[in-house]
Design a protein around this motif. Structure first.
Motif, short mmCIF file in Angstrom:
data_model
loop_
_atom_site.label_atom_id
_atom_site.label_comp_id
_atom_site.label_asym_id
_atom_site.label_seq_id
_atom_site.Cartn_x
_atom_site.Cartn_y
_atom_site.Cartn_z
N UNK A 442 41.31 40.83 44.35
CA UNK A 442 41.03 39.44 43.99
C UNK A 442 40.02 38.80 44.93
N UNK A 443 39.70 37.56 44.63
CA UNK A 443 38.84 36.76 45.50
C UNK A 443 39.71 36.26 46.65
N UNK A 461 33.46 43.61 36.38
CA UNK A 461 34.18 44.41 37.36
C UNK A 461 35.65 44.48 36.94
N UNK A 462 36.53 44.76 37.90
CA UNK A 462 37.97 44.83 37.61
C UNK A 462 38.74 43.89 38.53
N UNK A 463 38.12 42.78 38.90
CA UNK A 463 38.78 41.79 39.73
C UNK A 463 40.00 41.24 38.98
N UNK A 464 41.03 40.90 39.73
CA UNK A 464 42.27 40.44 39.09
C UNK A 464 42.91 39.33 39.93
N UNK A 465 44.07 38.85 39.46
CA UNK A 465 44.77 37.80 40.16
C UNK A 465 44.21 36.43 39.84
N UNK A 466 44.68 35.44 40.58
CA UNK A 466 44.24 34.08 40.37
C UNK A 466 43.02 33.76 41.23
N UNK A 487 41.02 38.45 35.65
CA UNK A 487 41.63 37.27 36.27
C UNK A 487 42.72 36.70 35.37
N UNK A 488 43.76 36.15 35.99
CA UNK A 488 44.87 35.55 35.24
C UNK A 488 45.24 34.22 35.87
N UNK A 511 42.81 34.00 31.64
CA UNK A 511 43.19 32.67 32.10
C UNK A 511 44.10 32.00 31.06
N UNK A 512 45.04 31.21 31.55
CA UNK A 512 45.94 30.47 30.67
C UNK A 512 46.05 29.03 31.17
#
Length: 999
Positions: A442-443, A461-466, A487-488, A511-512
């Motif tokens: 993640x960032x 890319x495959x970045x994830x998380x918040x 990202x989520x 994103x939600x």
């Protein structure tokens, strides 16, 4: 008594004579009678002084007679013919009239100035051939005639200079051959002939006889053929520049015998062949190598990389093979630019461990392997560009500690793993590009430390998380592109604090939740793409307040409720709200068939488009529908009548209130006005808004007299006026200056037909207004790069170029002190109803006195991407030459029809794209296809002026006065050929063709 009277009379005469001006002072005072002096340079040249030694520009020796030995009137804005009276000064050894308007021809009896050792007449308006008599100055060591209109041949008499060490004829109109007899000047150390339209020919091999030569500068001299081996005889040569010619063949191996060379520049030629393998080891003093932008092939010799190099520029060639490992041992290497080749293999593992690297660019090659971990071991690395290769592995943790970095581009490779936490938060990085790799994780919250970050590009890319809340702390962030990742979670609430944001693209993530409240602060947002996420809730009403938004894509989400009516206030080029759960009526402006695809996949939406909303399910009967419509129409009529009545009453009340509060307004006028501040205030209605930028809104005000003016209302009460969204600090930050004061200070005191007229300013404690003349055709940038560019024929574009040049020339040469605009661009050139051009937007202008003569280092860059002069971007040093570079970019825009920066150019800007395309494809691929080919000859000449103005070296750029003259000469030539009054008209060659070329 009589003898006493005679004695007193004699004493009086002697006393009077003692206080009168000496003979040299009288000669100098005669000089003032031959010059126009609008700036009053000669104001302290007082005849009552006993000597002229304290006069402006005058220096005397230390002898008892205090003889004048130096006269320096550089950049004094004086005009007139060369003053031969100076030749009567018997001890004058130094004379500089640099950057004035010395005109006519140089007189043949200039040889009477026998004592002269240094003569600088550069950047003037001298014409005719260089006079033979110059060689008759027996003591002359330095001769600079650059930037004039000298034409014809270099006279043969120049071979007879006795003591000449430096001669510069740069940027004239010399069109003969480069003479071999220059090799007879055995004392010569510097020979500068660049940027003259010499006859096509080779480098004279005889120049190899100039054994004392240290600098040989012949760029843009129409050279062809091969570099002669005889140049190897120049054992003291330190700088060889043969750029912008048509030389061919390989770099001769004999050049490796130049043991003292510190810089070789051969870029933008048509050199072919390979870099010589043998002989480099003899060049033990070689420090700087630049053979970029040629057609060199083969591998990079190991011997070359074994030298103690400081700068290696081999970019944009056809080089292949590995980068020699020996390069990593260079103890002084600070610059490595290899982009645009076919190099393979891995970068040397020790690269940077022994070198104080500043700039590394290996983009657009075929390198693979990992990033060397020691690139920043010396703590000096500022730019690291590696895009478009096949690098893999993780980013070394050491780069996360490299606080000197300002620009990082790792895009379009095969990198993987997590980005080091430190890299996210480097304090000076303004561009971080990781696009098109396989990064994960993640960032990091450490991004809070990236106070200078302007562009974060991490898509694909495959970045994830918040996304962490700390993202909202980046006050300088203008672009955040993170699409096609994983990202989520919700968008961080702090993201609305990004007031400088102009692009937010997070489509294709997970994103939600809702769009956070407060997005009205995105005043500069131009593009918003949140498509293909799981966002829900209503589309915020605030979105209709984002006045500069022109791209909106919220498709593929879970948005519900009605579409905000405020969307009708936007001028959207792209709108996509499809595949959501929206309901209700589509806003009337968008209820058209052409927008149907923008709303598809929303079953609850209704509009006059086939396939949207089955109205039978919404109403029980058509009669009921008509009844409801009638009721609403009647209510609407009553409402409208009520609103009109209320508005009329309120306007009368407001006018009455203004009379009472009249003392609260301050009006400062700069011209005779036919209106009051209250009439201006009445026009500040949203219906009259014609533009919105980072500095505020602009209104079109139609006054009771029928006159039309433009009114700029500054954001936030005008306490600070920001520069337009293209303006950046070093590092890409948007800057804010006290633009209101700068605009008033500058425009309030200058008058010129090609400078936008500031009628007045109105201020209160909470509001600042600037009232300008109205320009019906808007800005050149909008017209040239919009869908109305067809209106701009070549004659109109030429007229715009001349008008804008005259406006800038006025600022540079006729204002006291001179004014540097600092933000010359097509968007700041406004057009009246007849396409007459006015230079506008002086919010960051500076008087030369305020920045110091010769330029002063500013704290930030004021300017726009693609227009900023190279030396300004690197040194923050600003002067008139910075404006000239920016104006050159405007000329290239007019000629090519292209934007100053464009994704199509890749790493290049418009200037580099033009140079490269000219070299590789020819003139036809550069010129705007919308322009009539019958103007090709004139267009090519104007293009040449644009290239001259955008010369990388400031000294090579002509003054704005010179630019005006060059442009006017093109119009005059066309007039003489076509018999028209100053308008460019079609010109055909004798064979009936319209072919032209750039010299």
């Amino acid at each position: 008594m009589l003898p006493l009277f005679l004695l007193l009379l004699l004493l009086f005469q002697l006393t009077h004579l003692g206080h009168s001006l000496n003979q040299e002072g009288l000669f100098l005072h005669q000089l003032t009678l031959t010059f126009d002096d609008p700036d009053g340079v000669f104001s302290n040249w007082n005849q009552k002084d006993p000597t002229p030694c304290k006069w402006t520009g005058v220096n005397c020796d230390s002898s008892p007679t205090q003889s004048v030995n130096s006269l320096d009137l550089s950049s004094a804005n004086i005009a007139g013919p060369f003053p031969l009276i100076l030749c009567r000064l018997k001890f004058l050894t130094f004379l500089s009239l640099y950057n004035n308007s010395i005109n006519s021809t140089l007189p043949e009896n200039i040889s009477d100035c026998q004592p002269l050792e240094h003569l600088n007449l550069a950047q003037n308006l001298l014409t005719g051939p260089p006079p033979d008599a110059l060689s008759g100055l027996p003591n002359l060591k330095h001769l600079d005639l650059s930037g004039n209109n000298f034409s014809g041949d270099i006279p043969p008499s120049f071979a007879s200079f006795r003591r000449l060490e430096a001669i510069s004829l740069v940027a004239n109109l010399l069109d003969g051959e480069i003479p071999a007899f220059l090799s007879n000047i055995s004392t010569l150390k510097q020979l500068n002939l660049s940027y003259n339209p010499f006859k096509q020919g080779p480098v004279p091999p005889e120049l190899g006889n100039l054994t004392n030569l240290e600098i040989l500068w012949m760029s843009g001299c129409n050279l062809v053929g091969r570099i002669p081996d005889s140049l190897a005889q120049l054992k003291r040569l330190t700088d060889l520049d043969l750029a912008l010619n048509s030389l061919d063949g390989p770099v001769p191996s004999s050049l490796t015998e130049l043991s003292s060379v510190v810089q070789i520049e051969l870029y933008n030629n048509s050199l072919t062949g390979e870099l010589p393998v043998n002989g480099w080891s003899k060049m033990t003093s070689l420090r700087l190598i630049d053979v970029s932008m040629n057609y060199l092939s083969g591998s990079i010799p190991d011997e070359l990389c074994s030298l103690p190099l400081e700068s290696l520029n081999l970019y944009e060639n056809q080089l292949e093979g590995d980068l020699p490992v020996s390069l990593a041992k260079s103890p002084n290497l600070y610059e490595l630019r290899l982009f645009g080749n076919r190099l393979t293999g891995e970068l040397p593992a020790d690269l940077g461990k022994n070198s104080p690297l500043l700039w590394v660019d290996v983009s657009s090659n075929k390198f693979h392997g990992q990033i060397p971990s020691g690139l920043c071991d010396n703590g000096t690395l500022e730019e690291l560009l590696m895009i478009y290769n096949s690098f893999s592995g993780e980013i070394p943790a050491s780069l996360g500690e490299c606080t000197s970095l300002t620009r990082v581009r790792f895009g379009y490779n095969n990198f993987s793993g997590q980005v080091p936490a430190g890299l996210w938060g480097l304090p000076h990085v303004y561009l971080l590009e990781l696009i098109d790799n396989s990064f994960s994780g993640g960032i990091a919250k450490t991004i809070a430390g990236a106070s200078n970050l302007s562009a974060l590009v991490i898509s694909n890319n495959q970045f994830s998380g918040q996304i962490p809340e700390e993202i909202g702390w980046l006050e300088s962030l203008a672009e955040f592109t993170g699409s096609n990742n994983r990202f989520t979670g919700s968008l961080p609430a702090s993201i609305v604090n990004l007031g400088q944001l102009w692009k937010l693209d997070l489509h294709e993530n997970g994103f939600s939740g809702k769009i956070p409240n407060g997005i009205h602060s995105w005043k500069k947002l131009n593009e918003l793409n949140l498509a293909d996420n799981d966002l829900s809730g209503n589309i915020p009403e605030e979105i209709g307040t984002l006045s500069v938004l022109n791209y909106l894509d919220l498709s593929g989400n879970q948005f519900s409720g009605k579409i905000p009516l405020g969307l009708q206030n936007l001028r959207l080029n792209e709108l996509n709200l499809s595949s959501n759960h929206l309901s209700g009526d589509i806003p009337p402006f968008y209820a058209k068939e052409i927008y149907k695809s923008s709303f598809s996949g929303n079953p609850g939406l209704c509009g006059d488009m086939a396939g949207l909303c089955d109205r039978k399910t919404g109403y029980k009967s058509m009669g009921y529908v008509w009844l409801l419509r009638s009721i609403f129409m009647l209510a609407g009529i009553v409402f409208i009548v009520g609103v009109i009545w209320f508005y009329l009453k309120y306007r009368n009340f407001k006018k009455a209130k203004r009379v009472i509060d009249k003392s609260k307004w301050t009006l400062m006028s700069f011209h005779k006005l036919g209106f009051s501040e209250f009439e201006i205030l009445d026009c500040l209605d949203e219906d009259n808004v014609i533009g919105t930028g980072s500095s505020g809104k602009v209104y079109k005000a139609v006054l009771s007299s029928g006159e039309v003016v433009a009114v700029k209302k500054l954001w936030g009460g005008g306490a600070k006026m920001a520069v337009e969204s293209g303006d950046i600090e070093k590092g890409g930050n948007i800057i804010q200056n006290d633009g209101f004061e700068a605009e008033v200070e500058t425009l309030g005191k200058i008058r010129h037909k090609n400078i936008v007229k500031l009628w007045c300013c109105c201020t209160t404690k909470d509001c600042k207004l600037l009232v300008y003349e109205y320009m019906p055709n808007g800005s050149l940038g909008d017209l040239l790069h919009g869908n109305k560019s067809g209106m701009l024929s070549w004659p109109i574009r030429y007229k715009i170029a001349v008008d804008a040049a005259e406006g800038l020339s006025y600022l540079h040469h006729d204002c006291v002190p001179p004014i540097v605009h600092r933000d010359v661009k097509s968007n700041n050139i406004l057009l009246d109803g007849d396409f007459g051009a006015r230079v506008a937007d002086f919010g960051v202008a500076k008087a030369v006195d305020a920045i110091g003569k010769g330029g002063k280092s500013m704290s930030v860059i004021a300017g726009s991407c693609g227009y900023i002069a190279p030396e300004y971007a690197y040194t923050l040093r600003v002067n008139e030459k910075s404006d000239i570079y920016s104006f050159g970019v405007v000329i290239l825009e007019l000629v090519t029809g292209r934007l100053p920066v464009d994704p199509e150019f890749g790493e290049k800007d418009l200037v580099k794209w033009v140079c490269t395309t000219l070299d590789q494809k020819g003139i036809d691929d550069v010129l705007d296809s919308k322009l009539d080919s019958c103007f090709k000859e004139e267009i090519c000449k104007v293009l040449n002026i644009g290239l001259l103005c955008t010369s990388p070296l400031p000294i090579n750029r002509p003054s704005m006065r010179r630019v005006v003259k060059l442009l006017q000469e093109i119009g005059a030539e066309s007039q003489s050929k076509n018999g028209k009054d100053g308008k460019l008209t079609p010109y055909y060659y004798e064979d009936g063709s319209d072919q032209g070329s750039v010299a």
